[in-house]
Design an enzyme around this catalytic site. Sequence first.
Site, PDB file in Angstrom:
ATOM      1  N   ASP A   7       2.281  18.755  47.993  1.00 17.96           N
ATOM      2  CA  ASP A   7       3.667  19.449  48.260  1.00 17.96           C
ATOM      3  C   ASP A   7       4.036  18.843  49.511  1.00 17.96           C
ATOM      4  O   ASP A   7       3.377  17.902  50.031  1.00 17.96           O
ATOM      5  CB  ASP A   7       3.310  20.868  48.641  1.00 17.96           C
ATOM      6  CG  ASP A   7       2.345  20.901  49.691  1.00 17.96           C
ATOM      7  OD1 ASP A   7       1.385  20.297  49.945  1.00 17.96           O
ATOM      8  OD2 ASP A   7       2.415  22.131  50.573  1.00 17.96           O
ATOM      9  N   GLU A  63      -0.916  22.618  51.068  1.00 12.25           N
ATOM     10  CA  GLU A  63      -1.113  22.155  52.267  1.00 12.25           C
ATOM     11  C   GLU A  63      -0.108  22.270  53.440  1.00 12.25           C
ATOM     12  O   GLU A  63      -0.577  22.834  54.531  1.00 12.25           O
ATOM     13  CB  GLU A  63      -1.594  20.548  52.268  1.00 12.25           C
ATOM     14  CG  GLU A  63      -2.425  20.217  53.494  1.00 12.25           C
ATOM     15  CD  GLU A  63      -1.770  19.885  54.612  1.00 12.25           C
ATOM     16  OE1 GLU A  63      -2.326  19.820  55.946  1.00 12.25           O
ATOM     17  OE2 GLU A  63      -0.401  19.542  54.566  1.00 12.25           O
TER      18      GLU A  63
END
Length: 460
Positions: free
Chosen positions: A85, A155
Amino acid sequence: MKAYIAENKQRFLDELFDFLRIPSISADSNHKGDMLTAAQFVETKLQEAGMDKTEICPTDGHPIVFAEKFIDASLPTILVYGHYDVQPADPINLWDSPPFEPVIKKTALHPEGAIFARGACDDKGQIYMHIKAIEAMVAKNELNCNVKIMFEGEEEIGSENLATFVKANKEKLKADIILISDTAIIANDIPSVETGLRGLAYMEVEVTGPNKDLHSGVYGGAVDNPINVLTKMIASLHDENGKITVEGFYDKVIELSLEERAALEAAPFNLGEYKKDLDIAEVNGEKGYTTRERAAIRPTLDVNGIWGGYTGEGSKTVLASKAFAKISMRLVPNQDWNEISDLFTSHFLKIAPKTVKVKVSKHHGGQPYVTPTDSIGYQAAFKAMEEGYGKTPVPTRGGGSIPIVALFEKELGLKSILLGFGLDSDSIHSPNEHYGVFNFLKGIETIPLFYKYFKELSNA
Ligand code: BES
Ligand code: MN
Ligand code: MN
């Protein structure tokens, strides 16, 4: 290995470009589909690289990509962690080229060219090095450790679902060491290996004054203005020495010895260049500490965003009913993020004047982390960097946070090695994020050396 990487360099870059074109922004629900597309892309590339078993593990949020390659029970197992991400790209108008259309451009620090795209360095470019390093080791028949891969998609938003996954899958995640490339080196000619990360406590505050927005002429001066109050409260969170005034904030902080501080200060650093790069006349921070100490071994408190009232075009005379701020604190060993969040909450409620109501809420957080430099994992990373760069690396402490790393240690009993290859100046989370082509290729070259030394030192 070097020859294989050189021969396949263009393909590696082309593939990374395809990966970077997927706007896998975890924070934005409009990109939920792109998150799955990115996970599937990673899974396919792991299969092509020669991993035996791959899967996309659904979570309550974005999926986790897991893969395994088992060679032999007598060999150590490396668990590679990273995130696919990325941060949102805004403000988009400050990018010189579109964030999800990667291009290579030369910069002063990257004379061989750097890849400009959101996620180029943090962390798509860095996880892609691992996939290509595994491909190269498998192709050359040099893979000498068992490998597990765990790439998550959350994250940048706090890794909450990964925490659940880790707690529920301890057997599956059994390994000897965790390897992570999501940090930086000092410079392309000064390799370094980070020995720790800061923790994080992220809060949001809301200050409410009158029950509706008011005319600032009719009421201004007579009714406390929540924006004025909030800014004053925030200003009081630091004293004149740059110390944080939240009661109890420093109680558990471990002070480094003078020797430890001297060792960290021995790493090259040019304050003039640092200021020039940021276009600032002076630095500022906690008294008694150097710039690098302030940004690595000391805890901090920062406002990340503040809003309220009228911010549109032109002017509007208004005394707003509410004011808000997002406030984060970076933590160092032995601070506990839940404890610090509570201390902050009580302090912030206590300093509020009677004229307003204050609400404090807690976002995500994570504990600080340190790796002992005498461990096999750290030594393997050190030797790998030394051989990869042909220079003795420097131990450093990172200022950023990867909150899940402390949880890995607590739940899996595993240390994490921070084998990052970015530069602090690569503009992660900022417009024009980039990652050096040199760094990308050097990473692919250096990762197999970690495997080699980790196996060697494990048998010793
Ligand atoms: N890769 C960074 C962390 C990092 C950057 C560590 C540079 C050391 C050097 C990571 O993706 C990140 O941005 N973490 C966030 C925390 C998260 C909870 C949003 C951070 O540090 O703000
Ligand atoms: Mn990252
Ligand atoms: Mn990040």
